[in-house]
Design a protein around this motif. Sequence first.
Motif, PDB file in Angstrom:
ATOM      1  N   ASN A 127       0.817  -1.205   0.000  1.00  0.00           N
ATOM      2  CA  ASN A 127       0.000   0.000   0.000  1.00  0.00           C
ATOM      3  C   ASN A 127       0.854   1.259   0.000  1.00  0.00           C
ATOM      4  O   ASN A 127       0.385   2.327   0.353  1.00  0.00           O
ATOM      5  CB  ASN A 127      -0.955  -0.002   1.195  1.00  0.00           C
ATOM      6  CG  ASN A 127      -0.209  -0.056   2.515  1.00  0.00           C
ATOM      7  OD1 ASN A 127       1.008   0.052   2.568  1.00  0.00           O
ATOM      8  ND2 ASN A 127      -0.958  -0.211   3.590  1.00  0.00           N
ATOM      9  N   GLY A 128       2.122   1.120  -0.352  1.00  0.00           N
ATOM     10  CA  GLY A 128       3.007   2.280  -0.366  1.00  0.00           C
ATOM     11  C   GLY A 128       3.797   2.435   0.911  1.00  0.00           C
ATOM     12  O   GLY A 128       4.655   3.285   1.005  1.00  0.00           O
ATOM     13  N   GLY A 129       3.517   1.588   1.894  1.00  0.00           N
ATOM     14  CA  GLY A 129       4.255   1.643   3.151  1.00  0.00           C
ATOM     15  C   GLY A 129       5.518   0.807   3.069  1.00  0.00           C
ATOM     16  O   GLY A 129       6.000   0.455   1.996  1.00  0.00           O
ATOM     17  N   SER A 130       6.019   0.453   4.204  1.00  0.00           N
ATOM     18  CA  SER A 130       7.275  -0.289   4.246  1.00  0.00           C
ATOM     19  C   SER A 130       7.070  -1.800   4.197  1.00  0.00           C
ATOM     20  O   SER A 130       8.042  -2.538   4.195  1.00  0.00           O
ATOM     21  CB  SER A 130       8.050   0.080   5.514  1.00  0.00           C
ATOM     22  OG  SER A 130       7.301  -0.318   6.656  1.00  0.00           O
ATOM     23  N   GLY A 131       5.836  -2.285   4.157  1.00  0.00           N
ATOM     24  CA  GLY A 131       5.588  -3.718   4.230  1.00  0.00           C
ATOM     25  C   GLY A 131       6.009  -4.516   3.024  1.00  0.00           C
ATOM     26  O   GLY A 131       6.395  -5.676   3.151  1.00  0.00           O
ATOM     27  N   THR A 132       5.964  -3.940   1.841  1.00  0.00           N
ATOM     28  CA  THR A 132       6.232  -4.705   0.629  1.00  0.00           C
ATOM     29  C   THR A 132       7.637  -5.291   0.584  1.00  0.00           C
ATOM     30  O   THR A 132       7.787  -6.478   0.310  1.00  0.00           O
ATOM     31  CB  THR A 132       5.946  -3.845  -0.624  1.00  0.00           C
ATOM     32  OG1 THR A 132       4.608  -3.357  -0.538  1.00  0.00           O
ATOM     33  CG2 THR A 132       6.094  -4.657  -1.886  1.00  0.00           C
ATOM     34  N   PRO A 133       8.698  -4.533   0.846  1.00  0.00           N
ATOM     35  CA  PRO A 133      10.032  -5.147   0.803  1.00  0.00           C
ATOM     36  C   PRO A 133      10.186  -6.308   1.789  1.00  0.00           C
ATOM     37  O   PRO A 133      10.793  -7.328   1.455  1.00  0.00           O
ATOM     38  CB  PRO A 133      10.978  -3.996   1.168  1.00  0.00           C
ATOM     39  CG  PRO A 133      10.232  -2.770   0.794  1.00  0.00           C
ATOM     40  CD  PRO A 133       8.785  -3.088   1.062  1.00  0.00           C
ATOM     41  N   GLU A 134       9.613  -6.173   2.968  1.00  0.00           N
ATOM     42  CA  GLU A 134       9.708  -7.235   3.956  1.00  0.00           C
ATOM     43  C   GLU A 134       8.932  -8.477   3.520  1.00  0.00           C
ATOM     44  O   GLU A 134       9.305  -9.594   3.840  1.00  0.00           O
ATOM     45  CB  GLU A 134       9.206  -6.772   5.325  1.00  0.00           C
ATOM     46  CG  GLU A 134      10.143  -5.795   6.015  1.00  0.00           C
ATOM     47  CD  GLU A 134       9.975  -4.356   5.523  1.00  0.00           C
ATOM     48  OE1 GLU A 134       9.039  -4.077   4.740  1.00  0.00           O
ATOM     49  OE2 GLU A 134      10.793  -3.510   5.903  1.00  0.00           O
ATOM     50  N   GLN A 135       7.845  -8.279   2.792  1.00  0.00           N
ATOM     51  CA  GLN A 135       7.042  -9.411   2.324  1.00  0.00           C
ATOM     52  C   GLN A 135       7.706 -10.131   1.154  1.00  0.00           C
ATOM     53  O   GLN A 135       7.622 -11.346   1.048  1.00  0.00           O
ATOM     54  CB  GLN A 135       5.653  -8.932   1.884  1.00  0.00           C
ATOM     55  CG  GLN A 135       4.767  -8.473   3.009  1.00  0.00           C
ATOM     56  CD  GLN A 135       3.493  -7.891   2.465  1.00  0.00           C
ATOM     57  OE1 GLN A 135       3.515  -6.941   1.678  1.00  0.00           O
ATOM     58  NE2 GLN A 135       2.371  -8.458   2.871  1.00  0.00           N
ATOM     59  N   ILE A 136       8.331  -9.389   0.276  1.00  0.00           N
ATOM     60  CA  ILE A 136       8.859 -10.008  -0.938  1.00  0.00           C
ATOM     61  C   ILE A 136      10.289 -10.520  -0.777  1.00  0.00           C
ATOM     62  O   ILE A 136      10.707 -11.433  -1.485  1.00  0.00           O
ATOM     63  CB  ILE A 136       8.731  -9.069  -2.155  1.00  0.00           C
ATOM     64  CG1 ILE A 136       8.790  -9.886  -3.434  1.00  0.00           C
ATOM     65  CG2 ILE A 136       9.774  -7.981  -2.119  1.00  0.00           C
ATOM     66  CD1 ILE A 136       8.292  -9.182  -4.652  1.00  0.00           C
ATOM     67  N   SER A 137      11.042  -9.986   0.158  1.00  0.00           N
ATOM     68  CA  SER A 137      12.436 -10.399   0.334  1.00  0.00           C
ATOM     69  C   SER A 137      12.602 -11.907   0.509  1.00  0.00           C
ATOM     70  O   SER A 137      13.450 -12.512  -0.154  1.00  0.00           O
ATOM     71  CB  SER A 137      13.078  -9.660   1.497  1.00  0.00           C
ATOM     72  OG  SER A 137      13.271  -8.318   1.166  1.00  0.00           O
ATOM     73  N   PRO A 138      11.831 -12.576   1.369  1.00  0.00           N
ATOM     74  CA  PRO A 138      11.996 -14.030   1.501  1.00  0.00           C
ATOM     75  C   PRO A 138      11.669 -14.778   0.208  1.00  0.00           C
ATOM     76  O   PRO A 138      12.274 -15.790  -0.106  1.00  0.00           O
ATOM     77  CB  PRO A 138      11.022 -14.421   2.599  1.00  0.00           C
ATOM     78  CG  PRO A 138      10.610 -13.169   3.269  1.00  0.00           C
ATOM     79  CD  PRO A 138      10.854 -12.055   2.303  1.00  0.00           C
ATOM     80  N   LEU A 139      10.708 -14.255  -0.557  1.00  0.00           N
ATOM     81  CA  LEU A 139      10.330 -14.898  -1.817  1.00  0.00           C
ATOM     82  C   LEU A 139      11.453 -14.789  -2.841  1.00  0.00           C
ATOM     83  O   LEU A 139      11.707 -15.728  -3.595  1.00  0.00           O
ATOM     84  CB  LEU A 139       9.050 -14.263  -2.370  1.00  0.00           C
ATOM     85  CG  LEU A 139       7.804 -14.403  -1.504  1.00  0.00           C
ATOM     86  CD1 LEU A 139       6.671 -13.558  -2.065  1.00  0.00           C
ATOM     87  CD2 LEU A 139       7.392 -15.847  -1.406  1.00  0.00           C
TER      88      LEU A 139
END
Length: 95
Positions: free
Chosen positions: A69-81
Amino acid sequence: MEAAAGYGARDAKAGDPAAADRVGIDPRVLLMLAEAFRHGKALGGWAGAEDVLRAASVPTDAAGVVIGNGGSGTPEQISPLLGQHRVWKRFPAHA
Protein backbone atom coordinates in the motif's frame (compact mmCIF):
# COMPACT_ATOMS: atom_id res chain seq x y z
CA MET A 1 1.76 6.92 -28.11
CA GLU A 2 4.81 7.65 -30.21
CA ALA A 3 6.78 4.60 -31.28
CA ALA A 4 10.02 4.13 -29.38
CA ALA A 5 13.26 3.32 -31.14
CA GLY A 6 13.07 -0.30 -29.93
CA TYR A 7 9.78 -1.07 -31.66
CA GLY A 8 9.92 -2.93 -34.91
CA ALA A 9 10.42 -6.44 -36.20
CA ARG A 10 12.72 -7.30 -33.29
CA ASP A 11 9.98 -6.51 -30.76
CA ALA A 12 7.11 -7.96 -32.77
CA LYS A 13 6.76 -10.89 -30.37
CA ALA A 14 6.22 -8.46 -27.49
CA GLY A 15 2.56 -8.33 -28.35
CA ASP A 16 0.13 -5.96 -29.92
CA PRO A 17 1.34 -2.38 -29.44
CA ALA A 18 -2.21 -1.13 -30.12
CA ALA A 19 -3.52 -3.19 -27.20
CA ALA A 20 -0.76 -1.85 -24.98
CA ASP A 21 -1.62 1.68 -26.06
CA ARG A 22 -5.17 1.18 -24.77
CA VAL A 23 -3.85 0.55 -21.26
CA GLY A 24 -0.86 2.90 -21.66
CA ILE A 25 1.83 0.30 -20.93
CA ASP A 26 4.77 -0.64 -23.11
CA PRO A 27 4.04 -4.12 -24.55
CA ARG A 28 7.58 -5.20 -23.67
CA VAL A 29 6.84 -4.56 -19.99
CA LEU A 30 3.67 -6.65 -20.20
CA LEU A 31 5.61 -9.47 -21.86
CA MET A 32 8.35 -9.33 -19.22
CA LEU A 33 5.81 -9.50 -16.37
CA ALA A 34 3.89 -12.36 -17.97
CA GLU A 35 7.08 -14.34 -18.54
CA ALA A 36 8.36 -13.68 -15.01
CA PHE A 37 5.06 -14.92 -13.60
CA ARG A 38 5.08 -18.00 -15.83
CA HIS A 39 8.65 -18.79 -14.73
CA GLY A 40 7.58 -18.71 -11.09
CA LYS A 41 9.35 -15.49 -10.14
CA ALA A 42 8.14 -13.41 -7.22
CA LEU A 43 6.54 -10.12 -8.28
CA GLY A 44 5.94 -7.12 -6.09
CA GLY A 45 4.57 -3.66 -6.45
CA TRP A 46 2.81 -0.85 -4.65
CA ALA A 47 -0.74 0.40 -4.97
CA GLY A 48 -1.53 0.90 -8.63
CA ALA A 49 0.55 -2.08 -9.74
CA GLU A 50 -2.62 -4.17 -9.89
CA ASP A 51 -3.64 -2.54 -13.17
CA VAL A 52 -0.30 -3.29 -14.79
CA LEU A 53 -0.29 -6.89 -13.54
CA ARG A 54 -3.86 -7.46 -14.75
CA ALA A 55 -2.93 -6.05 -18.17
CA ALA A 56 -0.12 -8.65 -18.26
CA SER A 57 -2.64 -11.39 -17.28
CA VAL A 58 -0.97 -11.88 -13.90
CA PRO A 59 -3.45 -12.71 -11.12
CA THR A 60 -2.83 -10.30 -8.26
CA ASP A 61 -3.89 -12.88 -5.67
CA ALA A 62 -1.50 -15.62 -6.86
CA ALA A 63 1.23 -17.05 -4.65
CA GLY A 64 4.34 -14.91 -4.83
CA VAL A 65 2.56 -11.75 -6.00
CA VAL A 66 2.85 -9.04 -3.36
CA ILE A 67 1.03 -5.72 -3.61
CA GLY A 68 1.80 -3.17 -0.93
CA ASN A 69 0.00 0.00 0.00
CA GLY A 70 3.01 2.28 -0.37
CA GLY A 71 4.25 1.64 3.15
CA SER A 72 7.28 -0.29 4.25
CA GLY A 73 5.59 -3.72 4.23
CA THR A 74 6.23 -4.70 0.63
CA PRO A 75 10.03 -5.15 0.80
CA GLU A 76 9.71 -7.24 3.96
CA GLN A 77 7.04 -9.41 2.32
CA ILE A 78 8.86 -10.01 -0.94
CA SER A 79 12.44 -10.40 0.33
CA PRO A 80 12.00 -14.03 1.50
CA LEU A 81 10.33 -14.90 -1.82
CA LEU A 82 13.21 -13.45 -3.83
CA GLY A 83 15.67 -15.61 -1.89
CA GLN A 84 13.82 -18.77 -2.97
CA HIS A 85 14.46 -18.11 -6.69
CA ARG A 86 10.99 -19.42 -7.64
CA VAL A 87 7.57 -19.50 -6.00
CA TRP A 88 6.84 -23.21 -6.24
CA LYS A 89 3.47 -22.83 -4.44
CA ARG A 90 2.20 -21.31 -7.66
CA PHE A 91 2.55 -24.71 -9.33
CA PRO A 92 0.89 -27.41 -7.23
CA ALA A 93 2.22 -30.93 -7.74
CA HIS A 94 -0.11 -33.39 -9.42
CA ALA A 95 0.17 -37.16 -9.12
